[in-house]
Design an enzyme around this catalytic site. Structure first.
Site, PDB file in Angstrom:
ATOM      1  N   HIS A   1      -2.557  -3.304  -5.933  1.00 31.73           N
ATOM      2  CA  HIS A   1      -3.027  -2.898  -4.612  1.00 31.73           C
ATOM      3  C   HIS A   1      -4.535  -3.138  -4.518  1.00 31.73           C
ATOM      4  O   HIS A   1      -5.335  -2.344  -4.999  1.00 31.73           O
ATOM      5  CB  HIS A   1      -2.685  -1.420  -4.370  1.00 31.73           C
ATOM      6  CG  HIS A   1      -3.077  -0.932  -3.008  1.00 31.73           C
ATOM      7  ND1 HIS A   1      -3.280   0.399  -2.727  1.00 31.73           N
ATOM      8  CD2 HIS A   1      -3.304  -1.598  -1.847  1.00 31.73           C
ATOM      9  CE1 HIS A   1      -3.615   0.523  -1.458  1.00 31.73           C
ATOM     10  NE2 HIS A   1      -3.637  -0.669  -0.906  1.00 31.73           N
TER      11      HIS A   1
ATOM     12  N   SER B   1       0.821  -1.211   0.000  1.00 31.30           N
ATOM     13  CA  SER B   1       0.000   0.000   0.000  1.00 31.30           C
ATOM     14  C   SER B   1       0.853   1.259   0.000  1.00 31.30           C
ATOM     15  O   SER B   1       0.316   2.360  -0.081  1.00 31.30           O
ATOM     16  CB  SER B   1      -0.916   0.004   1.228  1.00 31.30           C
ATOM     17  OG  SER B   1      -0.160  -0.111   2.416  1.00 31.30           O
TER      18      SER B   1
ATOM     19  N   GLU C   1      -5.700  -0.937  -7.592  1.00 34.06           N
ATOM     20  CA  GLU C   1      -4.778   0.127  -7.976  1.00 34.06           C
ATOM     21  C   GLU C   1      -3.547  -0.543  -8.592  1.00 34.06           C
ATOM     22  O   GLU C   1      -2.816  -1.250  -7.911  1.00 34.06           O
ATOM     23  CB  GLU C   1      -4.397   0.945  -6.745  1.00 34.06           C
ATOM     24  CG  GLU C   1      -3.776   2.282  -7.045  1.00 34.06           C
ATOM     25  CD  GLU C   1      -3.546   3.101  -5.779  1.00 34.06           C
ATOM     26  OE1 GLU C   1      -3.492   4.331  -5.895  1.00 34.06           O
ATOM     27  OE2 GLU C   1      -3.403   2.513  -4.687  1.00 34.06           O
TER      28      GLU C   1
ATOM     29  N   ASN D   1      -3.583   6.073  -1.011  1.00 33.24           N
ATOM     30  CA  ASN D   1      -3.089   6.460   0.311  1.00 33.24           C
ATOM     31  C   ASN D   1      -2.486   7.860   0.348  1.00 33.24           C
ATOM     32  O   ASN D   1      -2.402   8.464   1.415  1.00 33.24           O
ATOM     33  CB  ASN D   1      -2.078   5.434   0.809  1.00 33.24           C
ATOM     34  CG  ASN D   1      -2.778   4.193   1.317  1.00 33.24           C
ATOM     35  OD1 ASN D   1      -3.799   4.276   1.987  1.00 33.24           O
ATOM     36  ND2 ASN D   1      -2.249   3.027   0.977  1.00 33.24           N
TER      37      ASN D   1
END
Length: 297
Positions: free
Chosen positions: A139, A118, A151, A189
């Protein structure tokens, strides 16, 4: 692409194994602990039973999915025939780099190596292999069987061919892949964690309480759960780790983790996984009970 190896059988690993197996891929689920693998299989079966009860799948699909998964405690045996490896081990850079060094030795030269990281740079992971062009990020979001997003992070050397292959593989899982470039935090993130950190700063500075902060974001911004509740589900240790990656990667003080977050992680208040974070979770996760340390007096 038929044979998939998933490294790590925790929450993300068993979810990734589940969706690949349900989509007809042959999956080797690899972990150093047989107990962890047995627990993962029980979790997958439980999740399949939940889907069965909701009539999203039939009994034949459940049986076929479980039949597509084989477990291994030996890394070499678990990956030597893989067309694609998805690493979902602990979010620790040294552990991941060591795994990828081994994967580079044990897999076929044409095998694609992906990471569910992540926050750790895909370019950095690819640099410890002899096939940086075949290293990419996948991800997945938690819970993997439910969440649609993947992702897809291409490292500096990741080839167009590998990127396109992973985009197509993600679609075969019924997911929606989104391609992003390899910079700290990627997209998910880089946007989410500063928001969570800002919510923690607002609590730390006494702007509002836990319940009030989360209520504003749920009712005012249409978020399904507030940032503090979400942080507890993610794990405050994971949030801190990602904030540190952002802070170090960009060198910008706006990414500095809140001192309250640092103290909570140091004290072992990690959220759902430890039973206590911004909320108390010892009673389960259905009802929101603000932790005593943040409760109004």
């Amino acid at each position: 692409m038929e044979n998939i190896s998933v490294i790590g059988s925790g929450t993300m690993g068993n979810g990734i194994a589940h969706v690949f197996a349900q989509s007809g891929f042959k999956v080797n689920l690899v972990d150093i602990s047989q107990d962890a693998l047995d627990k993962a299989l029980k979790t997958i079966e439980k999740n399949l039973d939940r889907m069965l009860a909701k009539e999203k799948i039939d009994e034949a699909t459940k049986k076929a999915t479980l039949g597509n998964i084989t477990t291994h405690t030996d890394l070499k045996a678990g990956v030597e025939n893989a067309d694609l490896v998805v690493e979902a081990a602990t979010e620790n850079v040294d552990i991941k780099l060591n795994i990828f060094r081994d994967l580079d030795k044990f897999t076929k030269p044409e095998c694609i190596l992906s990471s569910n990281t992540s926050s750790i740079p895909i370019t950095k992971i690819g640099s410890v292999t002899n096939r940086a062009d075949k290293v990419i990020g996948m991800h997945f979001m938690n819970p993997v069987p439910v969440m649609k997003l993947v992702e897809v992070i291409r490292g500096y050397a990741t080839s167009d061919e590998v990127t396109n292959s992973i985009m197509e593989a993600s679609k075969k899982l019924g997911k929606v892949p989104v391609e992003v470039n390899d910079y700290p935090g990627f997209i998910s993130n880089r946007i989410l964690m500063p928001m969570i950190n800002e919510a923690i700063i607002s609590l730390f500075e006494g702007v509002a309480g836990v319940e009030e902060i989360d209520t504003v974001m749920k009712l005012g911004m249409a978020h399904p759960m507030g940032p503090l509740q979400l942080a507890d589900f993610i794990g405050l240790d994971v949030c801190l780790s990602i904030m540190n990656v952002l802070h170090e990667g960009f060198g910008n003080p706006k990414y500095a983790p809140c001192p309250l977050l640092v103290n909570m992680v140091t004290a072992g208040y990690l959220g759902v996984k430890s039973g206590e974070g911004f909320y108390s979770w010892n009673h389960g996760t259905k009802d929101l009970v603000v932790s005593k340390q943040f409760a109004k007096k």
